[in-house]
Design an enzyme around this catalytic site. Structure first.
Site, PDB file in Angstrom:
ATOM      1  N   LYS A   1       9.474  46.318  87.838  1.00 20.65           N
ATOM      2  CA  LYS A   1       8.566  45.167  87.995  1.00 20.65           C
ATOM      3  C   LYS A   1       9.244  44.066  88.822  1.00 20.65           C
ATOM      4  CE  LYS A   1       5.376  42.184  85.428  1.00 20.65           C
ATOM      5  NZ  LYS A   1       4.318  42.363  86.427  1.00 20.65           N
TER       6      LYS A   1
ATOM      7  N   HIS B   1       8.721  44.763  80.149  1.00 21.09           N
ATOM      8  CA  HIS B   1       8.177  45.662  81.176  1.00 21.09           C
ATOM      9  C   HIS B   1       9.265  46.565  81.744  1.00 21.09           C
ATOM     10  CE1 HIS B   1       4.736  42.829  81.216  1.00 21.09           C
ATOM     11  NE2 HIS B   1       4.051  43.878  81.648  1.00 21.09           N
TER      12      HIS B   1
HETATM   13  N1  LIG Z   1      -3.679  43.290  86.213  1.00 27.23           N
HETATM   14  C1  LIG Z   1      -3.179  44.356  85.601  1.00 27.23           C
HETATM   15  O1  LIG Z   1      -3.718  44.853  84.598  1.00 27.23           O
HETATM   16  C2  LIG Z   1      -1.934  44.989  86.140  1.00 27.23           C
HETATM   17  C3  LIG Z   1      -1.314  44.427  87.208  1.00 27.23           C
HETATM   18  N2  LIG Z   1      -0.220  45.020  87.747  1.00 27.23           N
HETATM   19  C4  LIG Z   1       0.305  44.381  88.912  1.00 27.23           C
HETATM   20  O2  LIG Z   1      -0.061  45.166  90.050  1.00 27.23           O
HETATM   21  C5  LIG Z   1       0.932  45.049  91.055  1.00 27.23           C
HETATM   22  C6  LIG Z   1       1.384  46.443  91.467  1.00 27.23           C
HETATM   23  O3  LIG Z   1       2.057  47.067  90.390  1.00 27.23           O
HETATM   24  P1  LIG Z   1       2.795  48.483  90.601  1.00 27.23           P
HETATM   25  O4  LIG Z   1       1.852  49.463  91.164  1.00 27.23           O
HETATM   26  O5  LIG Z   1       3.478  48.778  89.325  1.00 27.23           O
HETATM   27  O6  LIG Z   1       3.883  48.056  91.701  1.00 27.23           O
HETATM   28  P2  LIG Z   1       4.566  48.944  92.854  1.00 27.23           P
HETATM   29  O7  LIG Z   1       5.764  48.168  93.296  1.00 27.23           O
HETATM   30  O8  LIG Z   1       4.740  50.345  92.401  1.00 27.23           O
HETATM   31  O9  LIG Z   1       3.493  48.970  94.037  1.00 27.23           O
HETATM   32  C7  LIG Z   1       3.031  47.808  94.628  1.00 27.23           C
HETATM   33  C8  LIG Z   1       2.805  47.954  96.105  1.00 27.23           C
HETATM   34  O10 LIG Z   1       3.327  46.779  96.716  1.00 27.23           O
HETATM   35  C9  LIG Z   1       4.407  47.144  97.574  1.00 27.23           C
HETATM   36  N3  LIG Z   1       5.529  46.205  97.387  1.00 27.23           N
HETATM   37  C10 LIG Z   1       6.384  46.113  96.357  1.00 27.23           C
HETATM   38  N4  LIG Z   1       7.277  45.127  96.577  1.00 27.23           N
HETATM   39  C11 LIG Z   1       6.976  44.607  97.785  1.00 27.23           C
HETATM   40  C12 LIG Z   1       7.504  43.549  98.561  1.00 27.23           C
HETATM   41  N5  LIG Z   1       8.572  42.858  98.146  1.00 27.23           N
HETATM   42  N6  LIG Z   1       6.932  43.265  99.757  1.00 27.23           N
HETATM   43  C13 LIG Z   1       5.868  43.959 100.176  1.00 27.23           C
HETATM   44  N7  LIG Z   1       5.315  44.977  99.487  1.00 27.23           N
HETATM   45  C14 LIG Z   1       5.861  45.287  98.301  1.00 27.23           C
HETATM   46  C15 LIG Z   1       4.816  48.534  97.176  1.00 27.23           C
HETATM   47  O11 LIG Z   1       5.380  49.200  98.285  1.00 27.23           O
HETATM   48  P3  LIG Z   1       6.713  50.092  98.093  1.00 27.23           P
HETATM   49  O12 LIG Z   1       6.290  51.205  97.189  1.00 27.23           O
HETATM   50  O13 LIG Z   1       7.048  50.498  99.472  1.00 27.23           O
HETATM   51  O14 LIG Z   1       7.730  49.171  97.453  1.00 27.23           O
HETATM   52  C16 LIG Z   1       3.489  49.121  96.777  1.00 27.23           C
HETATM   53  O15 LIG Z   1       2.745  49.465  97.910  1.00 27.23           O
HETATM   54  C17 LIG Z   1       2.025  44.163  90.469  1.00 27.23           C
HETATM   55  O16 LIG Z   1       1.805  42.837  90.880  1.00 27.23           O
HETATM   56  C18 LIG Z   1       1.806  44.290  88.963  1.00 27.23           C
HETATM   57  O17 LIG Z   1       2.280  43.192  88.239  1.00 27.23           O
HETATM   58  C19 LIG Z   1       0.292  46.184  87.263  1.00 27.23           C
HETATM   59  C20 LIG Z   1      -0.285  46.785  86.187  1.00 27.23           C
HETATM   60  C21 LIG Z   1      -1.440  46.215  85.512  1.00 27.23           C
HETATM   61  O1  LIG Z   2       3.745  45.190  86.442  1.00 27.16           O
HETATM   62  C1  LIG Z   2       3.200  45.730  85.450  1.00 27.16           C
HETATM   63  O2  LIG Z   2       3.478  46.877  85.083  1.00 27.16           O
HETATM   64  C2  LIG Z   2       2.203  44.941  84.709  1.00 27.16           C
HETATM   65  N1  LIG Z   2       1.864  43.780  85.180  1.00 27.16           N
HETATM   66  C3  LIG Z   2       0.882  42.895  84.659  1.00 27.16           C
HETATM   67  C4  LIG Z   2       1.511  41.574  84.293  1.00 27.16           C
HETATM   68  O3  LIG Z   2       2.344  41.067  85.061  1.00 27.16           O
HETATM   69  O4  LIG Z   2       1.144  40.998  83.269  1.00 27.16           O
HETATM   70  C5  LIG Z   2       0.049  43.516  83.566  1.00 27.16           C
HETATM   71  C6  LIG Z   2       0.750  44.522  82.697  1.00 27.16           C
HETATM   72  O5  LIG Z   2       1.501  43.862  81.747  1.00 27.16           O
HETATM   73  C7  LIG Z   2       1.583  45.519  83.498  1.00 27.16           C
END
Ligand SMILES: NC(=O)C1=CN([C@@H]2O[C@H](COP(=O)(O)OP(=O)(O)OC[C@H]3O[C@@H](n4cnc5c(N)ncnc54)[C@H](OP(=O)(O)O)[C@@H]3O)[C@@H](O)[C@H]2O)C=CC1
Ligand SMILES: O=C(O)C1=N[C@H](C(=O)O)C[C@H](O)C1
Length: 254
Positions: A147, A143
């Protein structure tokens, strides 16, 4: 119109989901929730907490961080709002909380919303049944460098499917640093790579004697996750209370 709240709206996934939802004729974003306020124009209000939103809502889609789960669950239970949870990195206790809440409201949880991974999960258990005896199983996930959790939620999902298929006889080994003994038969190795902008790659390696079989899924963009979450939202607004996964969508007409 399905009135939708995006939780984590200013995160990477939140921004992609925002863009895609604006094209969906049957869905309307009524609010976004995030800790940071990006300087971008939005057609709806953004709040720090769900409780600041006073309007109607049909579904919440969560791509955020495990630290927000309690707020999301409490609000959804109070208001009886169906939930799509896509965040990864939850503790076992948090998973129990999700399952408990699903006794009162419909919740779809998936650590990977993509079509490809969910097809892969369907064939994985079939292959494992055939290969287990003669092949060692290792999972590698790759990734992007932003992440926050490792291993990925998907790596756990794949490992759990393999383990359940084999009667929970396996134990998970994360990396092999400091190991001074041979690989045991009952291990599933799980390894994480982080770098650049990789949207997500998962490989299940079946390593045998003089031969290797690999099952691999590569996400070429994050759009596939947003598309899956939109399908999940359409499904969950019509569902009865209960716990659902992406597999339930494939068995429905959504
Ligand atoms: N199920 C699926 O298909 C997928 C799941 N995901 C999951 O979705 C989630 C979000 O992914 P993504 O958008 O890339 O992540 P980002 O970090 O870009 O955004 C996540 C949000 O959470 C906040 N955040 C991040 N770290 C912290 C922390 N330590 N404490 C509090 N808030 C925090 C960020 O705020 P700030 O920007 O201020 O850091 C932002 O608002 C992740 O858990 C990822 O693994 C992602 C892609 C696909
Ligand atoms: O954080 C991501 O980007 C993603 N998170 C999910 C995971 O933890 O499996 C899904 C995807 O792989 C992207």
């Amino acid at each position: 119109m399905i009135k939708t709240i995006i939780y984590g709206v200013n995160g990477k996934m939140g921004q992609i989901l925002n863009k895609q939802l604006l094209n969906e004729k049957d869905m309307e974003i009524v609010a976004g929730i995030d800790r940071s306020m990006l300087d971008v124009k939005r057609t709806y209000p953004i709040y720090n907490s769900l409780y600041e939103y006073k309007g109607e809502v049909d579904v919440i889609i969560d791509f955020s961080h495990p630290s927000y789960l309690e707020q999301i669950i409490d609000y959804s239970l109070d208001r009886r709002v169906p939930l799509v949870i896509a965040t990864t990195g939850f503790s076992e206790e948090q998973f129990r909380k999700i399952k408990m809440a699903s006794e009162y409201i419909p919740i779809l949880y998936s650590s990977n919303m993509s079509l490809g991974i969910n097809i892969l999960t369907r064939i994985l258990s079939q292959i494992v049944k055939i290969l287990n005896r003669d092949f060692d199983i290792e999972i590698i996930e790759k990734h992007h460098n932003k992440k926050t959790d490792a291993p990925s939620g998907t790596a756990y999902l794949l490992a759990d499917i393999i383990n359940e298929t084999l009667g929970n006889s396996k134990r998970y080994i994360y990396g092999r640093e400091g190991n001074n003994s041979k690989r045991e038969n009952n291990e599933i190795g799980i390894h994480s790579i982080r770098g650049g902008t990789i949207p997500g790659e998962h490989t299940i390696i079946f390593a045998g004697s003089d031969e290797i079989i690999e099952l691999k899924h590569t996400a070429l963009s994050k759009k596939i996750y947003a598309q899956g979450a939109i399908k999940a939202a359409r499904f969950i607004v019509k569902a009865k209370k209960g716990f659902y996964t992406m597999d339930d969508i494939f068995n429905s007409n959504v």
